[in-house]
Design an enzyme around this catalytic site. Structure first.
Site, PDB file in Angstrom:
ATOM      1  N   LYS A  75       0.681  -1.103  -0.241  1.00  0.00           N
ATOM      2  CA  LYS A  75      -0.010  -0.043   0.483  1.00  0.00           C
ATOM      3  C   LYS A  75       0.998   1.386   0.593  1.00  0.00           C
ATOM      4  O   LYS A  75       1.818   1.052   0.698  1.00  0.00           O
ATOM      5  CB  LYS A  75      -0.894   0.081   1.191  1.00  0.00           C
ATOM      6  CG  LYS A  75      -2.246   1.377   1.519  1.00  0.00           C
ATOM      7  CD  LYS A  75      -2.432   0.350   2.431  1.00  0.00           C
ATOM      8  CE  LYS A  75      -3.791   1.415   2.889  1.00  0.00           C
ATOM      9  NZ  LYS A  75      -4.769   1.546   3.538  1.00  0.00           N
ATOM     10  N   SER A 150      -9.696   1.315   2.480  1.00  0.00           N
ATOM     11  CA  SER A 150      -8.735   2.094   2.001  1.00  0.00           C
ATOM     12  C   SER A 150      -8.001   1.262   1.262  1.00  0.00           C
ATOM     13  O   SER A 150      -7.286   2.118   0.699  1.00  0.00           O
ATOM     14  CB  SER A 150      -8.203   3.648   2.986  1.00  0.00           C
ATOM     15  OG  SER A 150      -7.304   2.950   3.823  1.00  0.00           O
ATOM     16  N   SER A 174      -9.635  -0.449   7.252  1.00  0.00           N
ATOM     17  CA  SER A 174      -9.384  -0.387   6.062  1.00  0.00           C
ATOM     18  C   SER A 174      -8.678  -1.679   5.765  1.00  0.00           C
ATOM     19  O   SER A 174      -8.229  -1.412   4.582  1.00  0.00           O
ATOM     20  CB  SER A 174      -8.596   1.022   6.262  1.00  0.00           C
ATOM     21  OG  SER A 174      -9.229   1.042   5.479  1.00  0.00           O
TER      22      SER A 174
END
Lengths: 471, 98
Positions: A75, A150, A174
């Protein structure tokens, strides 16, 4: 299904080399990523590491480090030295990390190869990746739908078959929610189990890094590598911080029935009931529990999280790094840089956080929310005297369509089952529990197991029993 | 919450807002604040609960330099929007209107 374990066996036996696999992965990313948009950057130069790994397997065989030659997607809010870490924000579009996050240095030491960074909601604020400054990520299972967020790019990277595992961060769900939407295993460790050093901070009392994988064994493998005390993060815990959670043959699961009564998709509930039957058929006990405060967690979350966001994001000032807009004086540089660098959701949360922390409102909001967290922890501790795990769906619905959720509060409600976990700091794992049909597509839905503080290992044990053995 | 309050928050948070942003944020932030107000109900029902410190506390380490001189200097300077040699450049801090 390809997992780290099966891939490693192929590398050891020579049936497949890390170099072949790396080249195949890059080819797949080049073909599919223009549509899916899971990756923000691809590290083709990592091919040299795949070459080295290929040689090392020939020499070292099963003595090779646990993740040698395994490509991972990371990420983009996790720092990898020398690589762009944008957190999908215009603010950090050109920011190159000057050091490795602790999770990254530990993965590197275990031999992992980083193949690229993934798209996300800007600064991890969102549940769909629609808040990315670099375009939405599509769900590989149904490209009209969001992958969740996310960590949506990390979830899509695994679901599209580009990598067998990816790293995400979880502040209010997330990792678990995108894992749910993409049919993967997602894990949020006990707060403090994994170092936050080198993670671009969102909510410092909530953030933890966790993996998105195809099975629980891989989740356990990665967690055991990235977790542990770190002198660079004073909130990291030791193995003896919490009492040990004992492993058992059969467990008691508590279901907060009242919590499920409102706002959960009926098809999700059907799948959830089937999962309960599965647990019972394996000899586990499932009982009803009450968690009245837990159910109000979302309100406390939308005070604590924006408060921490407004403090953490104060560092982006257009002076030391990141986007800098012109201005006649220092104040104008701040105001114009932050106006140009941040997207709507980030601005909204900073303003909301500024409000709840401002003089005259602090006690009414932030103070009360922190007290609510204490009470929620007490409520949990009482429940965990009688049950081993708490059982909920991970999300109230399957993946929704891109652009479908216009109302903020209805989007925030996506996280109703996941945020209380971050507020209280306990660990939780999301496991696929089945699919529901929508417009001819089978969309995955997931169940969440929540354990007491420090119960990470027992979640892996039960997860492997219930989920991995069905694969 | 009204527009002036949102403008004031924006000033505190050092974010320049356009008129349309101010308008949109005013109603959105109001509805979120209404929602999170529930939290007052949770705690007033359970008065007298003291705030506890976290489980991990008093984490100390020796105050010693572990980096080589200049180990990160070049990289940090490269990220700065405006530099002059080894210095960071900023705009004037005081508003001297003449």
């Amino acid at each position: 299904m390809l997992t780290i374990t099966t891939l490693r066996q192929k590398f050891i036996s020579g049936e497949l080399t890390p170099l072949q696999f790396f080249d195949d992965s890059i080819a797949l990313i080049k073909k599919d990523n223009p549509d899916i948009n899971a990756f923000l950057t691809i590290f083709e130069d990592a091919r040299t590491e795949a070459e080295v790994a290929t040689k090392r397997y020939k020499e070292e065989g099963d003595k090779a480090p646990a993740l040698l030659g395994i490509p991972l997607a990371i990420k983009s809010n996790i720092l990898i030295k020398g690589k762009i870490a944008s957190a999908s924000s215009k603010m950090l579009e050109n920011y190159t990390a000057i050091y490795d996050a602790t999770v990254i240095s530990r993965l590197k030491a275990a031999g992992a190869i980083f193949i690229g960074t993934t798209n996300m909601d800007e600064f991890a604020m969102g549940s769909s990746t629609e808040n990315s400054a670099f375009g939405v990520t599509k769900n590989p299972i149904d490209t009209a739908r969001v992958p969740g967020g996310s960590s949506g790019g990390s979830a899509a990277a695994v679901a599209m078959g580009a990598v067998v595992a990816a790293l995400g961060t979880d502040t209010g769900g997330s990792v678990r929610q995108p894992a749910s939407f993409c049919g993967l295993v997602g894990f949020k460790p006990t707060y403090g189990a994994v170092s936050r050093y080198g993670l671009i901070a969102m909510g410092s009392s909530l953030d933890q890094a966790g993996s998105l994988t195809n099975n629980v064994a891989d989740t356990e493998l990665i967690h055991n590598i990235i977790s542990g005390k770190d002198e660079m993060d004073a909130t990291t815990i030791s193995p003896d911080t919490y009492p040990e959670t004992p492993l058992k043959d059969t467990y008691t699961f508590g279901v907060p029935r009242a919590f499920l009564a409102d706002g959960v998709d009926p098809d999700v509930l059907v799948s959830f009931e089937k999962h309960i039957e599965l647990l019972k058929s394996q000899g586990h006990k499932v009982v009803d529990i009450e968690l009245p405060l837990f159910e109000k967690g979302l309100a406390a979350y939308y005070i604590v999280m924006p408060a921490e966001v407004s403090s953490n994001l104060a560092r982006f000032d257009g002076i030391r790094y990141g986007l800098s807009a012109g201005g006649d004086n220092l104040l104008e540089v701040y105001e114009k840089s932050r106006a140009a660098g941040f997207g709507d959701e980030v601005k909204r949360r900073i303003l909301l956080g500024t409000y709840v922390l401002s003089s005259g409102y602090y006690d009414a909001y932030y103070g009360k929310a922190e007290q609510a967290r204490d009470l929620m922890r007490e409520e949990l501790a009482a429940v965990f005297k009688n049950v081993d795990f708490i059982l909920t769906p991970t999300t109230p619905t399957p993946a929704f369509k891109i652009g479908e959720k216009k109302d903020l509060l209805s989007l925030y409600r996506q996280d109703i089952f996941t945020v209380p976990v971050n507020l209280t700091g306990v660990p939780a794992i999301s496991l696929p529990m089945g699919t529901v049909e929508r417009e001819g597509k089978e969309l995955p839905v997931a169940v969440q197991y929540i354990a007491p503080h420090g119960g990470d290992a027992v979640l892996f044990a039960i997860g492997k029993k219930v989920y991995d053995q069905r694969l | 919450m009204n527009k002036e309050e949102v403008q004031h928050l924006a000033k505190l948070a050092r974010i320049e807002l356009s008129d349309s942003e101010t308008e949109a944020f005013t109603s959105q932030i109001s509805s979120i604040i209404d929602y999170v107000g529930q939290v007052k109900g949770i705690v007033s029902q359970n008065e007298g609960v003291a705030k506890k410190a976290g489980v991990v506390r008093n984490v100390l380490r020796k105050d010693e330099i572990k980096n080589e001189p200049d180990q990160f200097t070049k990289d940090i300077l490269r990220e700065m929007p405006h530099t002059d040699g080894r210095y960071m450049e900023v705009k004037k801090i005081l508003n001297t209107e003449s």
